[in-house]
Design an enzyme around this catalytic site. Structure first.
Site, PDB file in Angstrom:
ATOM      1  CB  CYS A 108      -0.990  -0.009   1.154  1.00 47.11           C
ATOM      2  SG  CYS A 108      -0.272  -0.166   2.802  1.00 47.11           S
ATOM      3  CG  HIS A 155      -4.678   0.358   3.713  1.00 47.57           C
ATOM      4  ND1 HIS A 155      -3.915  -0.389   2.846  1.00 47.57           N
ATOM      5  CD2 HIS A 155      -5.614   0.977   2.952  1.00 47.57           C
ATOM      6  CE1 HIS A 155      -4.380  -0.236   1.623  1.00 47.57           C
ATOM      7  NE2 HIS A 155      -5.408   0.591   1.660  1.00 47.57           N
ATOM      8  CG  ASP A 193      -7.055   1.863  -0.995  1.00 48.36           C
ATOM      9  OD1 ASP A 193      -5.936   1.686  -1.531  1.00 48.36           O
ATOM     10  OD2 ASP A 193      -7.395   1.269   0.028  1.00 48.36           O
TER      11      ASP A 193
END
Length: 176
Positions: free
Chosen positions: A73, A117, A133
């Protein structure tokens, strides 16, 4: 000039060129954000990998976007934020946790370190910082304006993206 004449700029020139190729003709900042998010999540050939190869011969985010296409991520969020900034769109990397797991019997949420995250937040006048995202298969957001949401308003996005052929194509790919 920065990407052609300065030492640091020349090292990031390939990342700038990819940003221009994917979202440089977007008609507005939203179209650019959706284009990049969809490209990272599905159309660009990227893979979520907690042990990606080390960058060799290029800055880590340049290597990630242009060579390995494997990362976690932080790679996805860092690359998308930097690419949006190269397009003149205010963006930042945000860090926190996904929601974890809900225990219906105990009525409690359990959040572990593995639920950490990072994602991207993009500034839109009149709306503030909105999350996107770009990490494939990792995050889902609740808002209907992002392709990472199960409630994504595809029809609304298509109307905003009417003038941007590459954004429409990326969105079609993202939505199957």
């Amino acid at each position: 000039d920065y990407f052609e004449q300065s030492f640091e700029g020349t090292r990031y020139r390939l990342l700038y060129r990819e940003a221009m190729r994917i979202a440089g003709n977007a008609q507005n900042p939203y179209a650019a954000a959706v284009s990049l998010e969809a490209w990272f999540r599905s159309a660009g050939g990227f893979v979520y990998d907690e042990h990606p190869p080390r960058a060799r011969g290029a800055p880590p985010l340049v290597h990630f976007v242009t060579r390995s296409k494997r990362g976690y991520c932080q790679h996805f969020a860092g690359a998308m934020a930097l690419m949006l900034r190269y397009l003149g769109i205010p963006a930042r990397v945000a860090a926190g946790f996904t929601s974890g797991r809900y225990d219906e019997d105990r009525k409690t949420w359990t959040v572990y370190d593995r639920d950490a995250h990072t994602w991207v937040e993009v500034w839109f006048e009149g709306y503030g910082w909105l999350p996107f995202d770009p990490t494939p298969g990792r995050g889902t957001l609740g808002a209907p304006y992002t392709t990472s949401s199960t409630t994504f308003d595809a029809d609304g996005a298509v109307s905003v993206l009417e003038e941007s052929a590459i954004a429409r194509d990326l969105l079609r790919f993202e939505l199957g």
